[in-house]
Design an enzyme around this catalytic site. Structure first.
Site, mmCIF file in Angstrom:
data_model
loop_
_atom_site.group_PDB
_atom_site.id
_atom_site.type_symbol
_atom_site.label_atom_id
_atom_site.label_comp_id
_atom_site.label_asym_id
_atom_site.label_seq_id
_atom_site.Cartn_x
_atom_site.Cartn_y
_atom_site.Cartn_z
ATOM 1 N N GLU A 7 -8.661 -10.563 -8.689
ATOM 2 C CA GLU A 7 -8.752 -9.408 -9.589
ATOM 3 C C GLU A 7 -9.735 -9.648 -10.726
ATOM 4 O OE1 GLU A 7 -5.362 -9.658 -13.000
ATOM 5 O OE2 GLU A 7 -4.691 -8.894 -11.057
ATOM 6 N N GLU A 24 -2.998 7.387 5.002
ATOM 7 C CA GLU A 24 -2.206 8.501 5.523
ATOM 8 C C GLU A 24 -2.962 9.820 5.537
ATOM 9 O OE1 GLU A 24 1.321 8.312 3.083
ATOM 10 O OE2 GLU A 24 2.395 7.166 4.610
#
Length: 298
Positions: free
Chosen positions: A111, A80
């Protein structure tokens, strides 16, 4: 051995034993409690925003690194920034364990891939601001990436939901969002994720303010690349300068869609002078407008 708070069992009745309405109430309460945990981290968030702004001013990069749901929070914030504050997309990197998903598959074993984390940190340079997230504070991918980036001279901003963890302890700026146990044990996409999302949002917004991309509460460096935002841009010019719709639209066209320059043009400043004035004041509109007013009053 005491489990980290994010892994502990719920402090209230098991959510699956509640009515749907009561379960929804419990979830909402969990999110609200998680957001309350941000308050203690406000000083660290401010420091994180300063580090991010310093990286952008120095034409360095913002690099987001995380796994799982923390990675999704990082992805949302990073993507954004170009549209909201005009941060060049080339100054932003996003690294998620296993890569950014293109469907619903997001394997959990990625992970633990510390080798991939070191590869992700290969393009980190001195002066970059690296934002690393891990709810547990001990995710191997996140910790390995942070260690590698730190060795390259980057500024490490770490966000975790458990105190005194490896990730926070190695960070230059440690942001601990000490959220309570989740209403569904271990599901950090709930309260911990909400706290991370809001913390990232606040930190990057504070960065935008520090860079001069907010003036009188408006996004004056927004990229107006659709009809809605073009209308909003013209509205900002009109509200800040008091000119007519037609003058605002003409100034926006003359500035090539750059709202800050358009505001100065609408106030009577030639476009080249507007560009120079913004450069002289590090992109902050307030001092530019004050300078124009002083010239008028002389």
């Amino acid at each position: 051995m005491l489990l980290p708070t994010t892994e502990q069992l719920p402090q209230s009745d098991a959510i699956d034993a509640l009515s749907p309405h009561a379960a929804a109430e419990a979830m909402l309460g969990g999110h609200q409690a998680a957001l309350d945990a941000i308050r203690a981290a406000l000083p660290a968030l401010v420091e994180g925003a300063k580090a991010m702004a310093a990286a952008i001013r120095a034409e360095r990069s913002l690099i987001y690194i995380a796994a799982g749901s923390s990675g999704l929070m990082a992805l949302a914030d990073a993507c954004e920034l170009p549209g909201t504050f005009g941060i060049p997309a080339g100054r932003i990197q996003i690294h998620m364990a296993g890569g950014i998903p293109t469907d619903g598959a997001m394997p959990g074993n990625t992970e633990d891939d510390t080798q991939a984390a070191e590869v992700a940190a290969q393009n980190v340079h001195k002066g970059d601001a690296v934002i690393v997230l891990s709810a547990s504070g001990s995710t191997p991918y996140a910790v390995a990436a942070a260690l590698s980036a730190k060795a390259k001279g980057a500024s490490i901003i770490a966000i975790a939901n458990n105190p005194n963890t490896e990730l926070l302890n190695l960070a230059d700026i440690a942001i601990c969002l000490q959220t309570p146990p989740e209403v569904i044990a271990g599901s950090t996409r709930l309260g911990a994720g909400s706290a991370q999302k809001v913390a990232l949002n606040m930190m990057s917004s504070l960065m935008g303010i520090a860079l001069g991309h907010v003036y009188k509460g408006q996004m004056v460096n927004v990229i107006a690349d659709n009809a809605k935002l073009q209308k909003r841009a013209a509205g900002m010019i009109k509200s800040i300068t008091g000119v007519s719709d037609s003058v605002a639209e003409a100034a926006l066209a003359q500035s090539g869609g750059e709202i800050k320059s358009a505001i100065l043009v609408a106030l009577g400043c030639p476009i080249n002078a507007a560009t120079d004035l913004l450069a002289a004041h590090d992109g902050h509109l307030g001092p530019c407008i004050n300078s124009l007013n002083q010239d008028i009053n002389v």
